[in-house]
Write a protein that holds these residues in place. Structure first.
Motif, PDB file in Angstrom:
ATOM      1  N   ASP A   1       8.301  48.453 -39.721  1.00  0.00           N
ATOM      2  CA  ASP A   1       7.895  47.779 -40.677  1.00  0.00           C
ATOM      3  C   ASP A   1       7.572  46.264 -39.757  1.00  0.00           C
ATOM      4  O   ASP A   1       8.430  45.330 -39.651  1.00  0.00           O
TER       5      ASP A   1
ATOM      6  N   ALA B   1       7.511  44.926 -45.992  1.00  0.00           N
ATOM      7  CA  ALA B   1       6.414  43.570 -46.205  1.00  0.00           C
ATOM      8  C   ALA B   1       4.916  44.128 -45.593  1.00  0.00           C
ATOM      9  O   ALA B   1       4.564  43.796 -46.682  1.00  0.00           O
ATOM     10  N   ILE B   2       5.326  44.614 -44.974  1.00  0.00           N
ATOM     11  CA  ILE B   2       3.426  45.472 -43.981  1.00  0.00           C
ATOM     12  C   ILE B   2       2.896  45.959 -45.130  1.00  0.00           C
ATOM     13  O   ILE B   2       1.901  45.611 -45.047  1.00  0.00           O
TER      14      ILE B   2
ATOM     15  N   MET C   1      -1.865  40.650 -40.438  1.00  0.00           N
ATOM     16  CA  MET C   1      -2.104  41.658 -41.324  1.00  0.00           C
ATOM     17  C   MET C   1      -2.564  42.714 -40.829  1.00  0.00           C
ATOM     18  O   MET C   1      -3.588  42.073 -39.907  1.00  0.00           O
TER      19      MET C   1
ATOM     20  N   ALA D   1       6.424  42.557 -55.286  1.00  0.00           N
ATOM     21  CA  ALA D   1       6.995  42.491 -53.947  1.00  0.00           C
ATOM     22  C   ALA D   1       7.669  43.113 -53.866  1.00  0.00           C
ATOM     23  O   ALA D   1       8.526  43.996 -54.744  1.00  0.00           O
TER      24      ALA D   1
ATOM     25  N   VAL E   1      -1.420  46.589 -50.844  1.00  0.00           N
ATOM     26  CA  VAL E   1      -1.998  45.425 -51.898  1.00  0.00           C
ATOM     27  C   VAL E   1      -3.981  44.973 -51.817  1.00  0.00           C
ATOM     28  O   VAL E   1      -4.325  45.067 -52.490  1.00  0.00           O
ATOM     29  N   HIS E   2      -3.975  44.503 -50.344  1.00  0.00           N
ATOM     30  CA  HIS E   2      -5.147  44.560 -49.935  1.00  0.00           C
ATOM     31  C   HIS E   2      -5.907  45.730 -49.928  1.00  0.00           C
ATOM     32  O   HIS E   2      -7.372  45.556 -50.158  1.00  0.00           O
TER      33      HIS E   2
ATOM     34  N   PHE F   1       3.583  46.303 -48.028  1.00  0.00           N
ATOM     35  CA  PHE F   1       3.042  46.331 -48.805  1.00  0.00           C
ATOM     36  C   PHE F   1       1.907  45.478 -49.428  1.00  0.00           C
ATOM     37  O   PHE F   1       1.316  46.011 -50.074  1.00  0.00           O
ATOM     38  N   ASP F   2       1.738  44.785 -47.916  1.00  0.00           N
ATOM     39  CA  ASP F   2       0.494  43.768 -47.927  1.00  0.00           C
ATOM     40  C   ASP F   2      -1.072  44.011 -47.866  1.00  0.00           C
ATOM     41  O   ASP F   2      -1.087  43.929 -48.917  1.00  0.00           O
ATOM     42  N   LEU F   3      -0.637  45.540 -46.689  1.00  0.00           N
ATOM     43  CA  LEU F   3      -1.385  46.557 -46.740  1.00  0.00           C
ATOM     44  C   LEU F   3      -1.615  47.473 -48.282  1.00  0.00           C
ATOM     45  O   LEU F   3      -2.878  47.673 -48.490  1.00  0.00           O
TER      46      LEU F   3
END
Length: 305
Positions: free
Chosen positions: A142, A226-227, A1, A205, A233-234, A229-231
């Motif tokens: 991304d 995807a990056i 991440m 997702a 959420v985080h 989305f992950d960030l």
């Protein structure tokens, strides 16, 4: 991440190549980050420089140069960075890309290929070219180096409580969230007709969405990265949607009240301010100016893709 250390490393790498754009205090408690003054007319130059320079440092920059797929702005950022660094660039854009952006790409020396009516179709064509030539692929939003590069904008913001960022594929909002961490609340603003991150957060997702918005030329990704989305959420990034009518009105206000000529994608961030309770200090990121100034005096025709 991608994290703040990555963003700070990117800032050191690209510092002599990009502008530290100003922030303008509109009134007490509200600032505009004037990233529309960045090289190539948008924040995209930051990620482009970081991706290409990192590859060169690692000995991974081929003689065939770089390839990017774009709605326009990422292509301009890559074309500008490649021209400065002396690297061949090939840019794939949809046939719906604004003529002003296509003309500027050619002025920067990029080879321009137009495929399909949406970014996703241009992306598919670019992947074939990368396989044929071995060129370095620069993703519009991304890749870790791209996200970290875009995030350098977040290191330049004035002290604030809330930051509003327009979202297409999510590279900028992801980078800003990584740069700020828990230092400020980050709000992602998207058109109702291109809700990529909003849909991803709802589904758990990244998912494909239809793209049909006046801001589709710059916020027209069919799927959030995807990056991003992950960030999102985080870092608990908030997501809101704005109408095309609100985007058009925000763009008009920026011109008539501040004489700032921005593209519709950039105006989306200001449109979001109307829907967000933002106590304390808020910063609206005005991320791009690649637009036809003539359209500032009349509502443009609705554009899809």
């Amino acid at each position: 991440m991608v994290n703040r250390d990555d963003v700070q490393a990117a800032a050191r790498r690209i510092g002599s190549y990009v502008r530290h754009t100003p922030a303008y205090e509109v009134r007490p408690g509200l600032w505009f980050k004037l990233e529309l003054l960045q090289h190539s007319g948008s924040f995209k130059a930051r990620g482009a420089f970081n991706r290409i320079l990192a590859a060169r440092e690692a000995g991974e920059l081929p003689g065939s140069g770089v390839v990017v797929a774009s709605g326009g702005n990422a292509g301009l950022g890559v074309a500008y960075a490649a021209a400065v660094l002396g690297v061949p660039a090939e840019v794939f854009v949809p046939v719906t890309a604004p003529a002003t952006k296509v003309a500027r790409l050619r002025e920067l020396g990029a080879r321009v290929q137009q495929h399909g009516r949406e970014y996703a179709e241009a992306y598919a064509a670019s992947a074939i070219r990368v396989a044929e030539t071995g060129a370095l692929f620069v993703h519009a939003y991304d890749q870790p180096e791209v996200v970290a590069g875009q995030g350098t904008l977040g290191l330049e913001l004035p002290p604030c409580d809330t930051v509003l960022v327009a979202v297409g594929g999510g590279g900028l909002v992801a980078g800003v969230a990584a740069a700020l961490g828990d230092r400020a609340r980050v709000v992602a603003v998207e058109p109702e007709g291109a809700p990529t991150l909003h849909a991803a957060l709802a589904a758990g997702a990244p998912v494909d969405v239809a793209v049909d918005s006046v801001a589709g030329d710059s916020l027209g990704a069919r799927r959030a990265g995807a990056i991003a989305f992950d960030l999102a959420v985080h870092h608990k990034v908030e997501s809101i949607l704005v109408s095309d009518a609100a985007i058009v009105e925000a763009r008009r206000r920026l011109w008539h009240e501040h004489r700032l000529a921005v593209e519709h994608g950039a105006a989306a961030a200001l449109a979001g301010l109307e829907l967000v309770a933002a106590p304390g200090t808020a910063v609206v990121v005005l991320c791009g100016a690649n637009t036809d100034p003539a359209t500032l005096y009349a509502e443009p025709a609705h554009a899809a893709g």
